[in-house]
Write an enzyme that holds these catalytic residues in place. Structure first.
Site: not given
Length: 704
Positions: A25, A626
């Site tokens: 990620c 995030h």
């Protein structure tokens, strides 16, 4: 030639053959492994270029890299050994082995004949771990009550209604402990936990307790005195069969044994009863079968086993107190990291239930305070050496230990990372053990029954912290012993250090590099002011033009990237962010769909999936936004990105618009996390949590 970081990561993860799949990620490498037990956690945590390493369930593993994760992923995937990564697992699946079978096969290679022992201790750990919080809370209440009674703040007589009410608060935990253990143990064995709790509750009802009343049932009940334990054992005739009656309150062996039998019966019934009627008939038959077995066989056997072990240890404590008092502190440092201390915890509870007191916790406290003393020594050295990272780790670990009696933060955060700690700490354990053995022998304690016991005793299950010292009989003996263990360990760590010469050299190199970086930053910040006097006119004009950017206003706050409720990183449900491996920050439970820039600066990272953004301000503050947890798996669906990497943005500019309803429908958390990646390079980052904010409201205070 030095091995690359990519190669070191793969080697520490167990080799390319241990990798089933690898993705990433915005900050983390996400491994799915054949066997998570092969990972060298300690090596990963100390590897240059790695910010943290976090194991997860199901042989999954995350390695935190930070903003450079994409390039690290590419380096790893281009390693020659990664060309056939996952091949073993694939071929195994082609051979019709399930994932569970592959895992079992690999674990069998690593653990050999003791795999069942690993499973046994895991069963014990998971049966107790969820209730440690309430046990800790109850033990502190007990300690405070004893302290207030000794100080005369409250009366200790039995007709004090206020005291009786306070006792009910903590006695409820220990009285109904068997039901809690049965619930957790059943859940561990994939059995309906309410079923396990209900069966155990049967043995604690007024109706079951009334069976011991010989006056009511006459010849159907017979009772005898147990001189060894000072208790009365009764037997009732039920369905024409003898049933031994016991007080199961506080018992832990019986629910552990009952849940194991229940697991066999429950899963057996599910195989033979049709799915359409399992909801009714599986619990029906399980309650009858296991309830009867527990009342007639399992319960009495569990009490017998627990009492037997308690009597054996009590005999050892009475006849060989020196061996006992010294062995316990020396064994615990090795038992706790392996999870092998759970049987002793169960014995402590059983001793209190059967004997009315426990004698193991005193020597155990010696180990705990030796552990905390070693951590205090590490804290002293970290302050002296200006090691900010270790100072933060040791302060947290010491607070958890001294106030909560929890040794795990010290063990996993420090002691097992620096093996020299054990050499110093064990001397503290042994010294404290000798002190408690000698003083316990010279000044024996007298328990409630009038029995004289060599050693320190307690009538409560207490986490050995500063707050629980008052629960121990012969409190001064216990206090002196733990003080000696603490002081010796701390002194040895301070005088002999806890690091190898190589580790000390590594720290000095890191601190020197940090100092050099700060000096370069200071020179860069002051350069524009001196440029006009020493440079040609053209250069001077350029310097003056660029001065506003170079001498940027300090970033004192970081704003909320989205409207919503602000929570601590600890409450976000993401262990990597909660560990602060990516810096201090906050989580926001969003109430709006627009995510904006929290600071002004340049976008260092923009995830293709739109779930993560890295921004660096002009004065060097690096912020990660995030959006959601594990939303990388949505592959950009529901994310409309408005910016690109390398673009300059101002605070409040839109980064991405998110369809949070789609995120929820996909089963992912919408909590948006924001951290300051270079927290360790700053004087402080202070989050503001527990408030509702609009996008652009300050949520982090920055100290330079």
């Amino acid at each position: 030639m030095a091995e690359s970081t990519a190669s070191q990561i793969i080697d520490a993860i167990g080799g390319a053959g241990n990798v089933k799949s690898l993705t990433h990620c915005a900050t983390r490498l996400r491994f799915e492994l054949v066997d998570g037990g092969k990972v060298d956690q300690n090596r990963l945590q100390h590897m240059k270029g790695v910010l943290g390493a976090v194991p997860q369930a199901g042989d999954r593993y995350q390695v935190v890299i930070g903003g450079a994760v994409a390039s690290m992923y590419e380096e790893i995937m281009h390693l020659p050994e990664m060309a056939n990564a996952g091949g073993a697992a694939k071929s195994a699946n082609n051979g019709k082995m399930t994932d569970a079978e592959v895992k079992a096969a690999e674990r069998a290679k690593a653990r050999g004949k003791v795999a069942w022992l690993d499973s046994f201790f895991e069963y014990l750990a998971d049966s107790f771990r969820p209730i440690l919080g309430v046990l800790l809370g109850a033990s502190i209440i007990i300690a405070l009550v004893n302290l207030f009674i000794s100080l005369g703040v409250i009366a200790g007589d039995e007709d004090n209604t206020s005291l009786m009410f306070i006792k009910a608060i903590w006695k409820g935990v220990f009285y109904f402990l068997p039901i809690m253990v049965a619930y957790n143990a059943s859940k561990k064995l994939k059995v309906d936990p309410w079923l396990g709790g209900s069966i155990m509750a049967m043995l604690m009802t007024p109706q079951f307790a009334a069976l011991s009343d010989a006056k009511t049932w006459g010849n159907a009940v017979s009772c005898v005195e147990n001189a060894t334990l000072g208790t009365t054992d009764c037997t009732a005739t039920v369905f024409g069969l003898p049933m031994q009656l016991s007080d199961y309150s506080g018992n832990v062996f019986v629910p552990l044994m009952m849940a194991a039998v229940l697991g066999l019966v429950y899963h057996g019934l599910k195989k033979i009863i049709p799915d359409s009627v399992q909801l009714v008939f599986v619990p029906f038959f399980a309650m009858i079968i296991v309830g009867v077995l527990t009342a007639f066989i399992i319960g009495p056997l569990g009490v017998w086993v627990g009492n037997g072990l308690g009597v054996v240890l009590a005999w050892m404590n009475g006849h060989a107190p020196f061996v006992f008092a010294i062995a316990i502190p020396l064994l615990y440092p090795f038992l706790v990291p392996l999870g092998l201390h759970w049987p002793l915890n169960a014995l402590m509870l059983m001793n209190i239930q059967s004997l009315g007191y426990d004698f193991i916790q005193g020597p155990m406290g010696v180990w705990n305070f030796a552990c905390f003393g070693a951590t205090a020594g590490v804290l002293f050295i970290s302050i002296r050496d200006h090691d900010k990272e270790m100072r933060q780790t040791s302060i947290g670990a010491l607070a958890a230990g001294l106030l909560g009696g929890v040794s795990e933060p010290s063990l996993y955060g420090i002691h097992l990372r620096y093996k020299m700690v054990y050499k110093r700490m064990l001397i503290g354990c042994g010294t404290g053990g000798v002190v408690i053995a000698v003083l316990g022998w010279l000044f024996p304690s007298v328990v409630a029954s009038g029995e004289t016991v060599r050693g320190v005793t307690t009538t409560a299950f207490a986490f050995t912290s500063l707050l629980t010292i008052p629960v121990f009989n012969q409190m001064w003996v216990y206090g002196v012993s733990i003080a000696v263990a603490f002081a010796v360990s701390m002194f040895l760590i301070i005088t002999l250090d806890y690091r190898t010469p190589e580790q000390k050299a590594e720290l000095q190199e890191r601190l020197a590099q940090e100092k050099a970086d700060r000096e370069l930053e200071a020179q860069a910040a002051s350069a524009p002011a001196a440029a006009p006097a020493a440079a040609p006119a053209a250069a001077t004009a350029t310097a003056v033009a660029e001065a506003p950017a170079a001498a940027a206003t300090a970033t004192d706050t970081v704003n909320a990237p989205v409207a919503g409720h602000v929570i601590s990183l600890d409450d976000t449900g993401d262990p990597v962010f909660a560990s602060r491996a990516l810096g201090e920050g906050v989580g926001i439970q969003p109430t709006d769909s627009t995510v904006v820039a929290p600071i002004s600066g340049v976008l260092q990272t923009v995830a293709e999936t739109g779930h993560a953004f890295g921004i660096k301000s002009d004065d060097g503050v690096e912020v990660l936004v995030h959006v959601g947890i594990d939303t990388v798996k949505m592959n950009g669906e529901g994310f409309s990105v408005a910016v690109a990497a390398g673009q300059r943005v101002n605070a409040g500019d839109t980064l991405v618009t998110v369809d949070f309803d789609k995120v929820k429908a996909a089963g992912y958390s919408t909590t948006t996390l924001m951290t300051v990646l270079n927290t360790v390079a700053l004087a402080g980052v202070t989050p503001k949590t527990g408030i509702d904010v609009a996008a652009g409201d300050p949520v982090l205070d920055i100290q330079h």
